[in-house]
Design a protein around this motif. Structure first.
Motif, PDB file in Angstrom:
ATOM      1  N   MET A 272      36.890  39.859  23.725  1.00  0.00           N
ATOM      2  CA  MET A 272      36.484  39.021  24.858  1.00  0.00           C
ATOM      3  C   MET A 272      37.675  38.220  25.356  1.00  0.00           C
ATOM      4  N   ASN A 273      37.831  38.188  26.657  1.00  0.00           N
ATOM      5  CA  ASN A 273      38.966  37.488  27.252  1.00  0.00           C
ATOM      6  C   ASN A 273      38.452  36.559  28.347  1.00  0.00           C
ATOM      7  N   ARG A 274      38.653  35.267  28.179  1.00  0.00           N
ATOM      8  CA  ARG A 274      38.103  34.313  29.157  1.00  0.00           C
ATOM      9  C   ARG A 274      38.991  34.227  30.393  1.00  0.00           C
TER      10      ARG A 274
ATOM     11  N   HIS B 228      41.854  31.072  35.302  1.00  0.00           N
ATOM     12  CA  HIS B 228      41.482  30.630  36.658  1.00  0.00           C
ATOM     13  C   HIS B 228      41.464  31.812  37.603  1.00  0.00           C
ATOM     14  N   PHE B 229      40.889  31.592  38.750  1.00  0.00           N
ATOM     15  CA  PHE B 229      40.824  32.671  39.746  1.00  0.00           C
ATOM     16  C   PHE B 229      41.057  32.092  41.130  1.00  0.00           C
ATOM     17  N   SER B 230      41.466  32.980  42.041  1.00  0.00           N
ATOM     18  CA  SER B 230      41.633  32.581  43.439  1.00  0.00           C
ATOM     19  C   SER B 230      41.351  33.823  44.276  1.00  0.00           C
TER      20      SER B 230
ATOM     21  N   TRP C  22      43.869  35.703  33.264  1.00  0.00           N
ATOM     22  CA  TRP C  22      43.095  35.703  32.029  1.00  0.00           C
ATOM     23  C   TRP C  22      43.741  34.795  31.002  1.00  0.00           C
ATOM     24  N   GLU C  23      42.970  34.490  29.968  1.00  0.00           N
ATOM     25  CA  GLU C  23      43.445  33.581  28.913  1.00  0.00           C
ATOM     26  C   GLU C  23      44.719  34.109  28.249  1.00  0.00           C
ATOM     27  N   ASP C  24      44.867  35.437  28.181  1.00  0.00           N
ATOM     28  CA  ASP C  24      46.072  36.005  27.560  1.00  0.00           C
ATOM     29  C   ASP C  24      47.225  36.101  28.562  1.00  0.00           C
ATOM     30  N   ALA C  25      47.096  35.475  29.726  1.00  0.00           N
ATOM     31  CA  ALA C  25      48.126  35.395  30.779  1.00  0.00           C
ATOM     32  C   ALA C  25      48.238  36.676  31.608  1.00  0.00           C
ATOM     33  N   SER C  26      47.481  37.717  31.257  1.00  0.00           N
ATOM     34  CA  SER C  26      47.496  38.908  32.118  1.00  0.00           C
ATOM     35  C   SER C  26      46.743  38.602  33.415  1.00  0.00           C
ATOM     36  N   GLN C  27      47.015  39.415  34.427  1.00  0.00           N
ATOM     37  CA  GLN C  27      46.411  39.168  35.751  1.00  0.00           C
ATOM     38  C   GLN C  27      45.697  40.402  36.255  1.00  0.00           C
ATOM     39  N   SER C  28      44.557  40.174  36.871  1.00  0.00           N
ATOM     40  CA  SER C  28      43.863  41.244  37.586  1.00  0.00           C
ATOM     41  C   SER C  28      43.915  40.934  39.072  1.00  0.00           C
TER      42      SER C  28
ATOM     43  N   TRP D  41      33.505  43.021  31.516  1.00  0.00           N
ATOM     44  CA  TRP D  41      33.498  44.310  32.226  1.00  0.00           C
ATOM     45  C   TRP D  41      34.703  44.384  33.172  1.00  0.00           C
ATOM     46  N   LEU D  42      34.965  43.285  33.868  1.00  0.00           N
ATOM     47  CA  LEU D  42      36.104  43.292  34.807  1.00  0.00           C
ATOM     48  C   LEU D  42      37.421  43.496  34.058  1.00  0.00           C
ATOM     49  N   TYR D  43      37.567  42.857  32.898  1.00  0.00           N
ATOM     50  CA  TYR D  43      38.812  42.986  32.124  1.00  0.00           C
ATOM     51  C   TYR D  43      38.992  44.426  31.631  1.00  0.00           C
ATOM     52  N   GLU D  44      37.901  45.020  31.160  1.00  0.00           N
ATOM     53  CA  GLU D  44      37.999  46.374  30.582  1.00  0.00           C
ATOM     54  C   GLU D  44      38.124  47.462  31.647  1.00  0.00           C
TER      55      GLU D  44
END
Ligand code: FE2
Length: 375
Positions: free
Chosen positions: A1-3, A6-8, A18-24, A88-91
């Motif tokens: 699970m990855n929280r 923030h989002f924009s 994401w909490e792990d600093a990756s970006q979608s 789901w969005l992260y995966e």
């Protein structure tokens, strides 16, 4: 699970850090198409209910909010509301994840003759049947190396079909549900003689080609008749490394294969080396017995033959081959889109009897994924 940290968003794109600093970075049309709500997806099976033409051509992101841990997106112009589970969005995010690919050379372990000094991938058939872990490991070997050996398969007529039932479905052909490999009078195929057979893949004249072959040894008391396996993906990689133009010639110029006897006339148009949209090898073919008339533009004939010869010479390199003699009760299961097989000549004294059958890769991969999910 990855929280979500923030989002924009603007009207065209949502950005999630994401909490792990990756970006979608997810575009509005993709989000709208991948809506997971019951009006868009059947809740029981997850299948899409909407056609692409049912949604606006250029949807825009209107508002985004986080409600009870779910990301809520409202779209213009139709006011559609989607709720996404962040997991789901992260995966599934296309900027973080690779496309699923269990067929190309990218996710395989390529091998040559000295790769199996610790032994060939080999499993006891009774354990393969009884234990999911063993079955999973054996099927994973087919995915990774392109082949596996099963030991102590009962030497009974048609047993090869029962082996297929453990992981997939029989691919019946004009040779029947299974075929006999032993010396025949007036054979319709050189396989049914005691001659040696060079490295080949079976049935390139079928469309689609059978993805898997099984050969089960019932009797082997002759001198000779050793089996040879070779990794066609490794051969294709070597060809590409040694001469990229030869590789391109064999992947870009398609030829015909053909098999004919009294009851069948099978023809295909395919390349020696088939690649996907990334240029990665997904299938190889080679069978000098069934190449049909080569019909290519005049300017291509000579360079094609140079590439064809180079490929054939690589396939004759003994350092790429693994050689073993199948004993009664042993069965080899191999990917017929990747692994070439050959047989040394055997003496007319004594007897050699194998039974072979075909299956397809989709059934095997489905079983493998199901076993992975269950464990
Ligand atoms: Fe064969």
């Amino acid at each position: 699970m990855n929280r979500i940290r923030h989002f924009s968003h603007d009207s065209e794109e949502l950005t999630i850090v994401w909490e792990d600093a990756s970006q979608s970075q997810l575009q509005a049309i993709w989000l709208r198409d991948h809506c997971q709500m019951p009006a868009s997806r059947n809740p029981d099976n997850g299948q899409r209910l909407l056609n692409i033409t049912d949604i606006p051509q250029d949807p825009c992101i209107d508002r985004v909010s986080l409600e009870d841990g779910r990301l809520v997106i409202e779209f213009r112009p139709d006011g559609h509301r989607s709720e996404f589970d962040p997991d789901w969005l992260y995966e599934n995010c296309y900027s973080l994840n690779q496309q699923h690919d269990d067929r190309s050379e990218i996710n395989k372990i390529l091998w040559s003759g000295d790769s199996f000094q610790q032994g060939l991938p080999r499993y006891a058939y009774d354990v393969f049947c009884a234990q999911r872990g063993s079955r999973r490991a054996a099927l994973q070997a087919v995915s990774d190396y392109g082949f596996v050996l099963l030991d102590a398969v009962p030497c009974e007529d048609g047993q090869v079909l029962k082996v297929i039932e453990q992981f997939g479905y029989v691919r019946e052909t004009n040779y029947g549900p299974f075929f006999e490999v032993r010396t025949k009078v007036e054979p319709n195929n050189l396989a049914y003689t005691n001659l040696g057979l060079g490295c080949h893949l079976d049935n390139p004249y079928r469309d689609p080609v059978p993805g898997l072959q099984l050969l089960h040894c019932l009797e082997s008391s002759t001198a000779g008749g050793e089996s040879i396996l070779q990794d066609g993906f490794m051969a294709a990689r070597i060809l590409r490394d040694e001469d990229p133009q030869h590789f391109a010639m064999l992947s870009q110029h398609w030829i015909n294969f053909r098999f004919r006897d009294d009851a069948a006339d099978l023809r295909s148009r395919v390349p020696f080396i088939e690649t996907n949209d990334l240029g990665a090898v997904i299938k190889v073919r080679f069978n000098n017995r069934s190449i049909d008339t080569i019909n290519l533009p005049p300017a291509v004939i000579r360079p094609f033959y140079a590439a064809y010869r180079h490929y054939a010479e690589i396939l004759e390199r003994e350092e790429l081959q693994t050689v073993f003699k199948l004993q009664p009760g042993e069965l080899m299961l191999f990917d017929n889109t990747r692994i070439l097989h050959a047989r040394k000549a055997y003496s007319a004294a004594g007897s050699r009897h194998l039974q072979g059958a075909y299956s397809d890769l989709d059934g095997l991969y489905s079983s493998l994924r199901t076993l992975e999910t269950a464990s």
